[in-house]
Design an enzyme around this catalytic site. Structure first.
Site, PDB file in Angstrom:
ATOM      1  N   SER A  13      31.273 -21.428  -6.925  1.00  0.00           N
ATOM      2  CA  SER A  13      31.461 -19.994  -7.163  1.00  0.00           C
ATOM      3  C   SER A  13      30.366 -19.066  -6.664  1.00  0.00           C
ATOM      4  O   SER A  13      30.514 -17.850  -6.742  1.00  0.00           O
ATOM      5  CB  SER A  13      31.665 -19.734  -8.649  1.00  0.00           C
ATOM      6  OG  SER A  13      32.987 -20.027  -8.978  1.00  0.00           O
ATOM      7  N   LYS A  63      26.396 -10.978 -12.512  1.00  0.00           N
ATOM      8  CA  LYS A  63      27.753 -11.440 -12.859  1.00  0.00           C
ATOM      9  C   LYS A  63      27.978 -11.288 -14.354  1.00  0.00           C
ATOM     10  O   LYS A  63      27.058 -11.524 -15.149  1.00  0.00           O
ATOM     11  CB  LYS A  63      27.889 -12.908 -12.448  1.00  0.00           C
ATOM     12  CG  LYS A  63      29.285 -13.483 -12.613  1.00  0.00           C
ATOM     13  CD  LYS A  63      29.330 -14.940 -12.148  1.00  0.00           C
ATOM     14  CE  LYS A  63      30.740 -15.490 -12.155  1.00  0.00           C
ATOM     15  NZ  LYS A  63      30.798 -16.919 -11.739  1.00  0.00           N
ATOM     16  N   SER A 107      34.268 -17.840  -8.147  1.00  0.00           N
ATOM     17  CA  SER A 107      34.546 -16.827  -9.127  1.00  0.00           C
ATOM     18  C   SER A 107      33.592 -15.626  -9.092  1.00  0.00           C
ATOM     19  O   SER A 107      33.918 -14.566  -9.644  1.00  0.00           O
ATOM     20  CB  SER A 107      34.499 -17.443 -10.522  1.00  0.00           C
ATOM     21  OG  SER A 107      33.206 -17.918 -10.806  1.00  0.00           O
TER      22      SER A 107
HETATM   23  N1  GLN Z   1      36.823 -22.489  -7.883  1.00  0.00           N
HETATM   24  C1  GLN Z   1      36.260 -23.372  -8.884  1.00  0.00           C
HETATM   25  C2  GLN Z   1      37.059 -23.289 -10.159  1.00  0.00           C
HETATM   26  O1  GLN Z   1      37.977 -22.524 -10.208  1.00  0.00           O
HETATM   27  C3  GLN Z   1      34.814 -23.067  -9.071  1.00  0.00           C
HETATM   28  C4  GLN Z   1      34.513 -22.138 -10.161  1.00  0.00           C
HETATM   29  C5  GLN Z   1      33.044 -21.934 -10.377  1.00  0.00           C
HETATM   30  O2  GLN Z   1      32.197 -22.439  -9.638  1.00  0.00           O
HETATM   31  N2  GLN Z   1      32.748 -21.208 -11.430  1.00  0.00           N
HETATM   32  O3  GLN Z   1      36.790 -23.999 -11.087  1.00  0.00           O
END
Ligand code: GLN
Length: 489
Positions: free
Chosen positions: A178, A79, A154
């Site tokens: 995420s 990532k 994400s």
């Molecule tokens: N969907 C969550 C957010 O937008 C989780 C993001 C993450 O785990 N990086 O904050």
């Protein structure tokens, strides 16, 4: 020869060691796959132009009889939140469009020490803020099961890289879901370790008390192998744990007889897609056949998890992202034609151009919840409720070994469907954020195909540092369910 891109990391490593095929053949197969598929899927932001040389170096080691390591010759996608020395790292943002880190994250160093080869850097929501990959500055990444749908986020690019066999394994980060949510949307395994298991050094900070890196793979065994490589104490991260129980692979086949599986009653409240609920039932039935017992448990703070998460995560983000001011870090606007009126104008033009809408929304929210007068009402209150939620999990794990639940209420949604409605998007995190707030390990395991053709998984969550237990249960469940995850498109 068998299509090398369909092999697991374990099969790739042993095939290279047994001289069935070469590391360079493996690498070129995956690069060809990326070439064929990634124009449409957009899972990669940057490819590593040294990947082929590194694969050749592994072949040379094999030729001279040297050990190549447990992940020797295995391509891995990373990532774009993790720093990679000499290789562009953008965090999915224009802010870091030209950032070439002078050092690598500890996770990356450890993977390379185990012999893995970074094949490229994966697309993601900007600064890991999002659930659909639609906030990336580098364009939407698409779900390989159906390209009209989001891959989740994400860490969408990391999930897609594995789901579309463009890499056998990948790394994502999970602050509020995420890793688990995109794994669920793309039909692959995704594991979020206990907070502190994996060093955060060199991982671009979003919300430091919640962030953890973890693997995506096609099998639980591959994730267990990756975790054995990346976990461990790191002098560069004071929150990393000294816990040395890393017997993940050797515990995979332990007997499950008598293990207690908790079913949180609050997780079946509300609107859960019928086929998602059915996937949980399928997993439950298989676990029963494997000798597990079930107990209903109560997690009454579930309804607060999303609000607490979005207060704490945005507060920490507003502080962490303050460094991107265009002086030492981040995008610098072009001041040639119109010089900055003053320092504030200088900062606002740099930040105004560098950050996208969702990141700006989060910084604004977090700055508000930390501001004098509101700190006690929002940030402090959220921290207090977080403490109660953590205690509730500790008590719950006195009654059971693992929790079984959905990952999200529905399978993947369509591109464009939720992006204009942040609250609906945030609510998608209802079953994943508690795990981060409590610092626990959790994973997503694919179970079935929905009638709409998209995969559906289940979530397993364990007590802190119980990864061997968690992976053992998931491995047995995976074997009895036998979901193959082949994409028919
Ligand atoms: N969907 C969550 C957010 O937008 C989780 C993001 C993450 O785990 N990086 O904050």
């Amino acid at each position: 020869m068998k299509d090398l891109t369909q092999l697991t990391a374990k099969e790739i490593n042993s095939g290279i060691k047994n001289k069935q095929f070469k590391a360079s053949e493996v690498m070129s197969s995956f690069l060809e796959q990326i070439d064929a598929k990634d124009k449409e899927l957009n899972a990669f932001i940057t490819l590593n132009d040294k990947a082929m040389d590194l694969a050749n170096a592994v072949d040379n080691k094999i030729a001279s009889g040297e050990d190549i390591g447990a992940l020797g010759g295995v391509p891995i996608a990373i990532k774009d939140m993790l720093c990679t020395e000499g290789l562009k790292t953008t965090a999915g943002s224009k802010m870091l469009e030209n950032f070439i880190p002078p050092y690598s994250a500890t996770v990356v160093n450890k993977l390379e020490q185990s012999g893995a080869i970074v094949i490229g850097k994966c697309n993601q929501d900007e600064f890991a803020m999002g659930s659909s990959n639609e906030t990336s500055y580098y364009g939407n990444c698409k779900n390989p099961w159906n390209t009209d749908y989001v891959p989740g986020g994400s860490s969408g690019g990391s999930a897609v890289a594995v789901a579309a066999s463009m890499a056998p394994i990948s790394i994502g980060t999970d602050t509020g879901g995420s890793i688990r949510q995109p794994a669920n949307f793309c039909g692959v395994v995704g594991v979020k370790p206990t907070y502190g298991r994996v060093s955060r050094y060199g991982i671009i900070a979003f919300a430091s008390s919640l962030d953890q890196a973890g693997p995506f793979s096609k099998t639980i065994e591959d994730s267990a192998m990756v975790l054995e490589s990346i976990c461990g104490e790191d002098p560069f991260d004071a929150t990393s744990s000294a816990n040395t129980d890393l017997s993940f692979v050797s515990s995979l086949n332990n007997d499950l007889k008598g293990l207690k599986v908790g079913l949180p009653k609050e997780y079946s409240d509300g609107e859960i897609d019928g086929e998602v609920a059915a996937a949980v039932e399928t997993a439950k039935k298989q676990l029963a056949d494997l000798g597990c017992e079930f107990v209903e448990v109560s997690l009454p703070y579930t309804k607060y998890a999303v609000p607490i998460y979005y207060i704490i995560a945005t507060s920490e983000a507003s502080s962490n992202l303050a460094r991107y001011d265009g002086v030492r870090f981040g995008h610098r606007a072009d001041f040639k034609d119109k010089p900055a009126a003053d320092l504030l104008d200088f900062y606002s033009r740099n930040r105004g151009e560098g950050f996208g809408t969702e990141v700006k929304r989060r910084i604004t929210l977090g700055t508000f919840t930390l501001s004098s007068g509101y700190y006690d009402a929002y940030y402090n209150k959220a921290c207090q409720v977080r403490r109660l939620l953590q205690q509730n999990f500790t008590d719950t794990f006195k009654q059971c070994d693992v929790l079984l639940s959905p990952v999200t209420a529905t399978p993947a949604f369509k591109i464009g469907e939720r992006i204009a409605d942040p609250i609906t998007m945030y609510k998608n995190d209802i079953f994943t954020t508690s795990t981060n707030l409590a610092g626990l390990p959790g994973l997503s395991l694919p179970v079935a195909l929905h009638s709409n053709g998209l995969p559906v998984g289940v979530q397993l969550t364990a007590g802190a540092f119980q990864e061997s237990h968690l992976l053992n249960i998931a491995h047995k469940l995976e074997q009895s369910i036998g979901f193959k995850g082949e994409i028919h498109s």
